[in-house]
Design an enzyme around this catalytic site. Structure first.
Site, PDB file in Angstrom:
ATOM      1  CE  LYS A 166      -1.865  -1.472   3.144  1.00 28.38           C
ATOM      2  NZ  LYS A 166      -1.932  -3.023   3.189  1.00 28.38           N
ATOM      3  CB  ILE A 167       3.910   2.331   2.502  1.00 34.21           C
ATOM      4  CG1 ILE A 167       2.391   2.937   3.562  1.00 34.21           C
ATOM      5  CG2 ILE A 167       4.718   4.116   2.797  1.00 34.21           C
ATOM      6  CD1 ILE A 167       3.069   2.228   5.035  1.00 34.21           C
TER       7      ILE A 167
ATOM      8  CB  THR B 195       8.977   6.019   6.350  1.00 33.53           C
ATOM      9  OG1 THR B 195       8.784   5.185   4.951  1.00 33.53           O
ATOM     10  CG2 THR B 195       9.392   6.884   5.914  1.00 33.53           C
ATOM     11  CB  SER B 196       9.508  -0.044   6.213  1.00 37.52           C
ATOM     12  OG  SER B 196       9.167  -0.863   6.445  1.00 37.52           O
ATOM     13  NE  ARG B 197       7.271  -1.940  13.171  1.00 36.63           N
ATOM     14  CZ  ARG B 197       5.920  -0.320  12.410  1.00 36.63           C
ATOM     15  NH1 ARG B 197       6.439   0.353  11.585  1.00 36.63           N
ATOM     16  NH2 ARG B 197       4.811  -1.541  12.675  1.00 36.63           N
TER      17      ARG B 197
ATOM     18  CG  ASP C 111       9.194   8.462  10.505  1.00 37.25           C
ATOM     19  OD1 ASP C 111       9.264   8.934  11.469  1.00 37.25           O
ATOM     20  OD2 ASP C 111       8.421   7.448  10.804  1.00 37.25           O
TER      21      ASP C 111
ATOM     22  CD  GLU D 192      10.887   3.111  16.141  1.00 36.58           C
ATOM     23  OE1 GLU D 192      11.606   3.609  15.333  1.00 36.58           O
ATOM     24  OE2 GLU D 192       9.455   3.088  16.592  1.00 36.58           O
TER      25      GLU D 192
ATOM     26  CG  HIS E 250       7.077   5.334  14.549  1.00 38.46           C
ATOM     27  ND1 HIS E 250       7.704   3.946  14.457  1.00 38.46           N
ATOM     28  CD2 HIS E 250       6.482   4.990  13.761  1.00 38.46           C
ATOM     29  CE1 HIS E 250       6.657   3.391  14.013  1.00 38.46           C
ATOM     30  NE2 HIS E 250       6.413   3.951  13.523  1.00 38.46           N
ATOM     31  CD  GLN E 251       7.415  14.404  12.053  1.00 45.93           C
ATOM     32  OE1 GLN E 251       8.131  14.294  13.418  1.00 45.93           O
ATOM     33  NE2 GLN E 251       6.453  14.927  11.573  1.00 45.93           N
TER      34      GLN E 251
ATOM     35  CG  PHE F 118       1.340   6.913  12.812  1.00 46.77           C
ATOM     36  CD1 PHE F 118       3.253   6.934  13.103  1.00 46.77           C
ATOM     37  CD2 PHE F 118       0.495   7.476  13.667  1.00 46.77           C
ATOM     38  CE1 PHE F 118       3.384   7.756  14.937  1.00 46.77           C
ATOM     39  CE2 PHE F 118       0.638   7.851  14.853  1.00 46.77           C
ATOM     40  CZ  PHE F 118       2.039   7.675  15.676  1.00 46.77           C
TER      41      PHE F 118
HETATM   42  P1  NAD Z   1       1.845  -3.827   3.342  1.00 48.75           P
HETATM   43  O1  NAD Z   1       1.680  -4.942   3.349  1.00 48.75           O
HETATM   44  O2  NAD Z   1       0.209  -3.055   2.044  1.00 48.75           O
HETATM   45  O3  NAD Z   1       3.163  -3.682   1.902  1.00 48.75           O
HETATM   46  C1  NAD Z   1       4.105  -4.778   2.521  1.00 48.75           C
HETATM   47  C2  NAD Z   1       5.062  -5.663   0.837  1.00 48.75           C
HETATM   48  O4  NAD Z   1       5.911  -5.202   1.565  1.00 48.75           O
HETATM   49  C3  NAD Z   1       3.971  -6.203   0.501  1.00 48.75           C
HETATM   50  O5  NAD Z   1       4.323  -6.087  -0.884  1.00 48.75           O
HETATM   51  C4  NAD Z   1       4.370  -7.223   0.461  1.00 48.75           C
HETATM   52  O6  NAD Z   1       4.661  -8.691  -0.362  1.00 48.75           O
HETATM   53  C5  NAD Z   1       6.298  -6.820   0.838  1.00 48.75           C
HETATM   54  N1  NAD Z   1       7.074  -7.986   1.301  1.00 48.75           N
HETATM   55  C6  NAD Z   1       6.977  -8.544   2.447  1.00 48.75           C
HETATM   56  N2  NAD Z   1       8.018  -9.232   2.237  1.00 48.75           N
HETATM   57  C7  NAD Z   1       8.800  -8.578   1.997  1.00 48.75           C
HETATM   58  C8  NAD Z   1      10.314  -9.031   1.588  1.00 48.75           C
HETATM   59  N3  NAD Z   1      11.040  -9.917   2.374  1.00 48.75           N
HETATM   60  N4  NAD Z   1      11.298  -8.891   0.735  1.00 48.75           N
HETATM   61  C9  NAD Z   1      10.728  -7.008  -0.200  1.00 48.75           C
HETATM   62  N5  NAD Z   1       9.120  -6.879   0.347  1.00 48.75           N
HETATM   63  C10 NAD Z   1       8.671  -8.142   0.861  1.00 48.75           C
HETATM   64  O7  NAD Z   1       2.201  -2.897   3.939  1.00 48.75           O
HETATM   65  P2  NAD Z   1       2.114  -1.317   4.109  1.00 48.75           P
HETATM   66  O8  NAD Z   1       0.755  -0.487   4.710  1.00 48.75           O
HETATM   67  O9  NAD Z   1       2.626  -0.649   2.629  1.00 48.75           O
HETATM   68  O10 NAD Z   1       3.105  -1.107   5.841  1.00 48.75           O
HETATM   69  C11 NAD Z   1       4.497  -0.981   4.922  1.00 48.75           C
HETATM   70  C12 NAD Z   1       5.518  -1.067   6.480  1.00 48.75           C
HETATM   71  O11 NAD Z   1       5.774   0.858   6.690  1.00 48.75           O
HETATM   72  C13 NAD Z   1       4.736  -1.573   7.449  1.00 48.75           C
HETATM   73  O12 NAD Z   1       5.246  -3.208   7.666  1.00 48.75           O
HETATM   74  C14 NAD Z   1       4.977  -1.318   8.417  1.00 48.75           C
HETATM   75  O13 NAD Z   1       6.092  -1.868   9.024  1.00 48.75           O
HETATM   76  C15 NAD Z   1       5.441   0.609   8.011  1.00 48.75           C
HETATM   77  N6  NAD Z   1       4.701   1.367   8.719  1.00 48.75           N
HETATM   78  C16 NAD Z   1       5.414   2.764   8.866  1.00 48.75           C
HETATM   79  C17 NAD Z   1       4.985   3.716   9.704  1.00 48.75           C
HETATM   80  C18 NAD Z   1       5.598   4.881  10.430  1.00 48.75           C
HETATM   81  O14 NAD Z   1       4.362   5.447  11.209  1.00 48.75           O
HETATM   82  N7  NAD Z   1       6.752   5.687  10.206  1.00 48.75           N
HETATM   83  C19 NAD Z   1       3.537   3.546   9.818  1.00 48.75           C
HETATM   84  C20 NAD Z   1       2.516   2.503   9.184  1.00 48.75           C
HETATM   85  C21 NAD Z   1       3.249   1.400   8.374  1.00 48.75           C
END
Ligand code: NAD
Length: 338
Positions: free
Chosen positions: A154-155, A232-234, A258, A263, A295-296, A298
């Protein structure tokens, strides 16, 4: 339902109360994080609501179960802080908010790219001090640059859409292809090809055993000289020590994050009067070409509204005995069938 809300900040209270009209559920707000020591606060609460740094490990879940808790409602998407196996064994249902505003995180990601490139944060400090020199603020056109997106869910998809609008070329890597991303003209490639050909790399995959330290010394060696790296993921997708070496050598010319591996000891708290003990973090913030937010990504009104409304709906589903589409165990069964 009586709900113990842990890690409460003023904004959690504001948005959760707004999403809970007529006090449909009895929300009791606690500031501490959930862990083995604070679980006692939830005595007699059938539901517990937690966020990213609350720790629902097996001993904590055992305590909660013995005190009457039957539901953990995560007010976030990630669930790496909950021991799902222990929860299942204890008969505790775990629900989450799988999507609330992918735009929030995607737009923050692009904000980091723009700020780092054009050094907007540094320019702002200079201007405030009456220094109008533009020496050292040289950037580059995003138009025509190649961006590598790792994780095109999604992101990642929205990041691709926005950057396509800037005229960037998109290289992508994911374990599944997203047709909407392919429609943008993005090219799915192996990780090594993405590393070797991207000017900017941005991470949008979840933290799993497979993605832990995805960006390590070996990966950095394969990257172009002068790469911009965005996370911005983890935090633990990046081996921070390896990235510091990359920054010192100049291989990594810009870093925007982020999220940070350690953290939970820092983020969401005001530590301005304290001595920060994390030397790796302290080293990171000494670099002029590193931009960190706590971590902002979101944190938009739309996201908080969606998080709160979905959390209240998840709790209502559980209370009424309705199947909840956001129950993690149910989602995992569906995913396993695909
Ligand atoms: P999502 O589930 O829609 O997308 C994640 C994608 O990663 C999927 O397409 C999946 O197939 C892919 N994936 C899984 N394993 C993988 C791998 N080994 N190699 C490559 N791709 C792989 O999730 P999203 O809503 O797009 O969110 C993505 C990430 O963003 C979340 O996992 C979360 O950690 C992070 N996040 C951060 C914040 C923030 O405030 N910083 C807020 C929300 C989410």
């Amino acid at each position: 339902m009586k709900v113990a809300v842990f890690s409460t900040k003023a904004y959690d209270r504001q948005f959760l109360e707004a999403a809970n009209p007529q006090n449909q559920h009895e929300l009791v707000f606690f500031e501490p994080r959930l862990d083995r020591d604070t679980a006692i606060l939830a005595t007699g609460f059938p539901a517990v609501c937690v966020f990213v740094h609350d720790r629902a490990d097996a001993p904590t879940l055992e305590l909660l179960a013995s005190q009457g808790t039957r539901l953990i409602a995560l007010r976030c998407a990630g669930f790496n802080n909950v021991d799902l196996k222990a929860a299942a064994e204890l008969g505790i249902t775990v629900v989450r908010v799988p999507a609330y505003s992918p735009y929030a995180v995607a737009e923050h990601t692009v904000g980091l790219i723009l700020s780092l490139n054009r050094k907007i944060h540094r320019a702002h400090s200079r201007v405030r001090e009456g220094n109008f020199s533009i020496e050292g603020l040289l950037g580059f056109d995003l138009n025509g640059r190649t961006v590598g997106i790792i994780g095109t869910g999604k992101i990642g998809q929205i990041v691709g859409q926005i950057l396509k609008g800037f005229g960037c070329h998109l290289l992508t890597y994911d374990v599944y292809r997203n047709p909407a991303v392919e429609k943008l003209g993005a090219k799915y490639v192996e990780l090594s090809e993405l590393f070797a050909n991207s000017d900017i790399i941005t991470l949008h995959c979840p933290l799993t055993p497979q993605t832990h330290h995805l960006i390590n010394t070996e990966a950095i060696q394969q990257m172009k000289q002068g790469i911009m790296l965005i996370n911005t993921s983890r935090g633990a997708l990046i081996d921070t020590t390896a990235v510091i070496e990359g920054l010192k050598s100049g291989k990594i010319k810009y870093l925007g994050i982020d999220v940070y591996e350690q953290e939970s000891d820092l983020f969401f708290e005001d530590l301005s009067e304290k001595i920060i003990q994390d030397d790796i973090f302290q080293r990171l913030i000494t670099f002029p070409n590193v931009l960190i937010t706590g971590h902002q990504a979101f944190f938009t009104e739309e996201a908080l509204r969606n998080i709160s409304e979905t959390t209240v709906a998840n709790i209502s589903d559980f209370e009424q005995g309705r199947p909840c589409q956001n129950e993690i165990a149910a989602q995992q069964k569906v995913a396993a069938k695909v």
